[in-house]
Enzyme design. Structure first.
Site, PDB file in Angstrom:
ATOM      1  N   HIS A 277       0.833  -1.210   0.000  1.00  9.31           N
ATOM      2  CA  HIS A 277       0.000   0.000   0.000  1.00  9.31           C
ATOM      3  C   HIS A 277       0.869   1.264   0.000  1.00  9.31           C
ATOM      4  O   HIS A 277       0.542   2.256  -0.653  1.00  9.31           O
ATOM      5  CB  HIS A 277      -0.908   0.027   1.233  1.00  9.31           C
TER       6      HIS A 277
ATOM      7  N   LEU B 243       2.874  -9.310  -0.994  1.00  6.85           N
ATOM      8  CA  LEU B 243       2.326  -8.700   0.214  1.00  6.85           C
ATOM      9  C   LEU B 243       0.816  -8.565   0.083  1.00  6.85           C
ATOM     10  O   LEU B 243       0.297  -8.163  -0.950  1.00  6.85           O
ATOM     11  CB  LEU B 243       2.955  -7.332   0.453  1.00  6.85           C
TER      12      LEU B 243
END
Length: 284
Positions: A37, A186
């Protein structure tokens, strides 16, 4: 950094940003933020004057109620990470703010074809929920740019099509997958893995690499390649869910004229459903 929870306050700030001629980037998330992110945030910061990160666990895109209940919610930690990254705004509304009448009878956006193929087959309604919330965020925030991770390959393709079909004047930026040193992509859902499962998890990436090597070598026996890959995953301790090899540009079946293939892989490891993908340039 300002945290906004209501639509009136959001609209007030969006109006001001527009009046000032600011270039606005949106990073839509469901929270439980990780380095992947943060890469989206960095890309947004490099391309815009103002970065808005939305954090909203969207109930419309969950096909299983138990998955919605246990999805990690870490708003305080997320905001601390975003503040360190010098994000300008966090939009973190309650469900009632986004869906004041509830989900029943809610107007939705459905992208035909892409919503019901591949991942959409095993998760009915999921992509309809994704396209609806993303469309709603686009309408509310009116960004110039929106950044999405390439890990959700089909989702990115769906959003690009929705933007084109609906006439949004928004640049969609795909950001490459961020991986741990051992290759695991991830994901917020990695939090579901036990310590032992975490050791096994990179096996999904390794199996994809094996598929990629075969495709690069010219092997086009796709059913056989997929069957071997599923067997390898099961032997490693996964429960293979779905492996597809598709044209990377259309997500349709490979043809003799396909220039790029994408390997789309999904497998269960304990309570975590891991997804990953890898693109391959095909020899012509």
């Amino acid at each position: 950094m300002l945290i906004i929870e209501t639509l009136p306050l959001l609209r007030q700030h969006i109006r001001r940003l527009r009046q000032e001629g600011k270039r606005v980037a949106l990073v839509p998330t469901m929270g439980n933020l990780h380095d992947g992110h943060m890469k989206l945030v960095d890309e947004a910061k490099a391309r815009a004057d103002v970065v808005i990160v939305s954090i909203f666990v969207n109930p419309m895109q969950f096909d299983r109620p138990d998955d919605l209940v246990r999805y990690p919610r870490t708003l305080q930690e997320d905001c601390e990470k975003l503040n360190k990254r010098k994000v300008d705004y966090v939009f973190a509304p309650a469900v009632e703010e986004i869906y004041p009448q509830g989900l029943e009878g809610q107007t939705y956006v459905d992208v035909p074809g892409l919503s019901t193929m591949l991942e959409g087959t095993s998760r009915p309604g999921h992509f309809r929920g994704v396209s609806t919330i993303v469309s709603k965020l686009f309408n509310l925030i009116q960004p110039d740019i929106a950044c999405f991770g390439e890990k959700d390959f089909q989702q990115l393709a769906l959003i690009r099509k929705m933007v084109a079909d609906m006439g949004y004047d928004i640049e969609i930026v795909g950001v490459p997958i961020i991986r741990a040193k051992d290759g695991l992509a991830l994901s917020s859902r990695n939090a579901y893995l036990t310590a032992e499962q975490r050791k096994i998890a990179p096996g999904l990436y390794n199996v994809m690499n094996s598929i990629a090597e075969k495709l690069i070598a010219g092997n086009r026996e796709l059913q056989e390649i997929i069957a071997i890959a599923e067997q390898e995953l099961n032997e490693k301790g996964f429960r293979a869910d779905d492996i597809q090899i598709r044209d990377a540009d259309t997500l349709l079946e490979l043809t003799e004229t396909s220039k790029r293939a994408v390997i789309l892989a999904a497998a269960w490891l304990g309570q975590a459903r891991l997804i990953d993908n890898q693109s391959v340039t095909l020899a012509q």
